[in-house]
Scaffold this motif. Structure first.
Motif, mmCIF file in Angstrom:
data_model
loop_
_atom_site.group_PDB
_atom_site.id
_atom_site.type_symbol
_atom_site.label_atom_id
_atom_site.label_comp_id
_atom_site.label_asym_id
_atom_site.label_seq_id
_atom_site.Cartn_x
_atom_site.Cartn_y
_atom_site.Cartn_z
ATOM 1 N N THR A 109 46.315 43.051 -3.980
ATOM 2 C CA THR A 109 45.628 43.378 -4.795
ATOM 3 C C THR A 109 46.015 43.742 -6.484
ATOM 4 O O THR A 109 46.674 45.586 -6.041
ATOM 5 C CB THR A 109 44.207 44.212 -4.417
ATOM 6 N N ASP B 275 30.121 31.984 -2.528
ATOM 7 C CA ASP B 275 30.280 33.641 -1.928
ATOM 8 C C ASP B 275 31.317 34.962 -3.158
ATOM 9 O O ASP B 275 32.578 34.288 -2.908
ATOM 10 C CB ASP B 275 30.363 33.399 -0.756
ATOM 11 N N GLU B 276 30.994 35.002 -3.861
ATOM 12 C CA GLU B 276 31.807 35.990 -4.377
ATOM 13 C C GLU B 276 33.006 37.229 -3.754
ATOM 14 O O GLU B 276 33.966 37.247 -3.664
ATOM 15 C CB GLU B 276 31.272 36.863 -5.469
ATOM 16 N N ASN B 277 31.877 37.254 -2.721
ATOM 17 C CA ASN B 277 32.635 38.905 -1.830
ATOM 18 C C ASN B 277 33.785 37.966 -0.981
ATOM 19 O O ASN B 277 34.770 38.035 -1.187
ATOM 20 C CB ASN B 277 32.196 39.029 -0.736
ATOM 21 N N LEU B 278 33.882 36.497 -0.571
ATOM 22 C CA LEU B 278 34.256 35.707 0.075
ATOM 23 C C LEU B 278 35.669 35.298 -0.885
ATOM 24 O O LEU B 278 36.415 35.061 0.049
ATOM 25 C CB LEU B 278 33.907 34.479 1.133
ATOM 26 N N TYR B 279 35.402 34.375 -1.699
ATOM 27 C CA TYR B 279 36.472 34.972 -3.080
ATOM 28 C C TYR B 279 37.584 35.747 -3.205
ATOM 29 O O TYR B 279 39.010 35.427 -2.623
ATOM 30 C CB TYR B 279 35.583 34.498 -3.966
ATOM 31 N N LYS B 280 36.501 36.936 -3.246
ATOM 32 C CA LYS B 280 37.674 37.677 -2.978
ATOM 33 C C LYS B 280 38.922 38.293 -1.845
ATOM 34 O O LYS B 280 40.036 38.473 -1.970
ATOM 35 C CB LYS B 280 36.786 39.216 -3.838
ATOM 36 N N ARG B 281 38.184 37.878 -0.868
ATOM 37 C CA ARG B 281 39.283 38.091 0.721
ATOM 38 C C ARG B 281 40.381 37.010 0.822
ATOM 39 O O ARG B 281 41.186 37.330 0.981
ATOM 40 C CB ARG B 281 37.791 38.555 1.936
ATOM 41 N N LEU C 101 38.962 47.646 -6.060
ATOM 42 C CA LEU C 101 39.313 47.919 -4.932
ATOM 43 C C LEU C 101 40.493 48.633 -4.422
ATOM 44 O O LEU C 101 40.627 48.748 -3.200
ATOM 45 C CB LEU C 101 39.867 46.613 -4.100
ATOM 46 N N SER D 57 35.962 37.560 8.379
ATOM 47 C CA SER D 57 35.931 38.908 9.330
ATOM 48 C C SER D 57 36.376 38.365 10.983
ATOM 49 O O SER D 57 35.721 38.771 11.775
ATOM 50 C CB SER D 57 34.945 40.078 9.009
#
Ligand SMILES: *Cc1c(COP(=O)(O)O)cnc(C)c1O
Length: 401
Positions: free
Chosen positions: A229, A213-219, A234, A85
């Motif tokens: 997506t 980090d799963e959240n960073l991975y998705k981003r 999401l 971000s």
């Protein structure tokens, strides 16, 4: 060295080598070629099975939980900043002794690169300077493992995390290195790799971001591919049918082809071999140069078990009658064709126009004026290595004061 050959070629003597050697070169064998040909004969040239296979392999090798491969190392840095971000009004701290992409990625996101100085012995970003240049606006630190030696991750991560800052390790040089026994790529919030042909492992072009980090991975997945997506959890609107997808961020097309992925998978099988040979060459260079008064040998932190991407010859100007430029030219005349990594990023006109001034990182500026990158790559023969050593010593001895 024979007495008849101690006159530098640049002064009219005989060159140490009869053919030129360059600072880097890829190593491609038949299995690499076959891997690419197999993809060309398959159904998928992009978005195919080789992408997931490579991502799984990078996780297996490094111990990272997630990997997202992309078109190149610069794209990897860009999506890593976006995943963190980084945006308008933010500051991103990095080193000036790096390829321009390490700072450009902050500019891509509308943020301001802030340069921290280096440690004059290891040449990596100095955690004390990072702390000193941290402000309330600091959003991320892009820490570059310059030459392949790990940055001081423990200190940088603990400082960052106690200030809500994301650590992006620019690991373009670091593949094959371990920090405190763990592979670089499994430690920072995100680590980026590059697979450019001068790097230790190549795909022609290619990059990757590794994270736990799963959240960073998705981003990262979103920003690699247009912000689009198919994950219903999401989505903001109702699913219209089985074809349905949504764009929920502004992303890019930073995909890697399956030809690149197949080549990198094949190259990774040779990483232990690449790594061993690079370590051998570095040990030979170090042993040869440690006793030369006009040469400073790069220091290693004990935490880093380094696969070196670059070998930096650093001159001690007070011990020589010539400067770096003349040393460089003299090596070239011996047919040892070097390079310089790197010109401090903020020296470039683009950065100058943004308001950066010389003097902000004195250790980095001094380093830049004293360094030359010597040839270092897997395919160098022992004779190649010996000839580089002979040429360096010949120049250093002839111009010693
Ligand atoms: C090579 C390199 C990059 C950029 O990688 P590309 O794959 O060429 O885009 C970024 N940072 C550093 C330190 C590099 O050496």
């Amino acid at each position: 060295m024979s007495n008849t050959n101690n006159k530098p070629a640049i002064e009219g003597g005989t060159p140490v080598r009869s053919t030129p050697i360059f600072y880097g070169h890829q190593y491609i064998d038949d299995s690499d070629i076959q891997a690419v040909v197999d993809v060309l004969k398959s159904d998928y040239l992009t978005c195919g099975p080789k992408i997931g296979e490579l991502e799984a392999k990078l996780c297996k090798i490094t111990g990272a939980k997630y990997a997202v491969v992309c078109s190149n190392g610069t794209a990897a840095l860009h999506i890593a900043c976006l995943a963190a971000s980084v945006g308008e009004g933010d500051e991103v701290i990095t080193t000036p002794i790096t390829f321009a992409a390490s700072a450009n990625c902050a500019l891509y996101c509308g943020a301001k690169p802030v340069f921290a100085d280096i440690n004059p012995a290891t040449y990596n970003i100095d955690p004390a300077s990072v702390k000193e240049r941290t402000t309330a606006k600091t959003k991320a630190i892009v820490a570059v493992d310059y030459t392949g030696q790990s940055v001081e991750l423990d200190e940088i991560i603990s400082h960052a995390h106690s200030n809500g800052i994301t650590v992006i390790e620019d690991g373009a040089h670091v593949i094959g290195t371990r920090y405190n026994g763990k592979w670089n790529g499994s430690i920072a919030d995100m680590t980026t790799f590059s697979f450019h042909p001068v790097k230790t492992v190549t795909g022609g072009e290619g990059g990757a971001v590794l994270t736990n980090d799963e959240n960073l991975y998705k981003r990262l997945l979103l920003f690699r591919s247009h912000g689009i997506t198919r994950d219903t959890s999401l989505m903001e609107h109702e699913v219209d049918g089985p074809w349905y997808y949504e764009q929920i961020e502004l992303g890019y097309n930073y995909r890697m082809t399956d030809m690149q992925a197949a080549l990198i998978i094949s190259q990774l099988d040779k990483l232990p071999m690449f790594s061993a040979r690079r370590k051998e060459i570095v040990a030979k260079y170090n042993a040869a140069f440690e006793t030369v008064e006009s040469i400073f040998v790069q220091k290693e932190i004990p935490e880093s078990d380094t696969t070196r991407h670059l070998y930096i010859l650093r001159i001690v100007p007070e011990k020589l009658s010539i400067d770096r430029a003349k040393f460089f030219e003299a090596l070239k005349a011996e047919n040892v064709c070097c390079n310089v990594h790197y010109i401090p990023t903020y020296y470039f006109p683009y950065y100058e126009k943004l308001g950066y001034k010389k003097g902000i990182c004195p250790n980095a500026e001094k380093l830049y004026s004293e360094i030359i990158s010597l040839p270092l790559y897997y395919g160098m023969t022992d004779e190649d290595v010996d000839s580089v050593i002979e040429a360096v010593k010949k120049i250093a001895e002839y111009y010693a004061v």
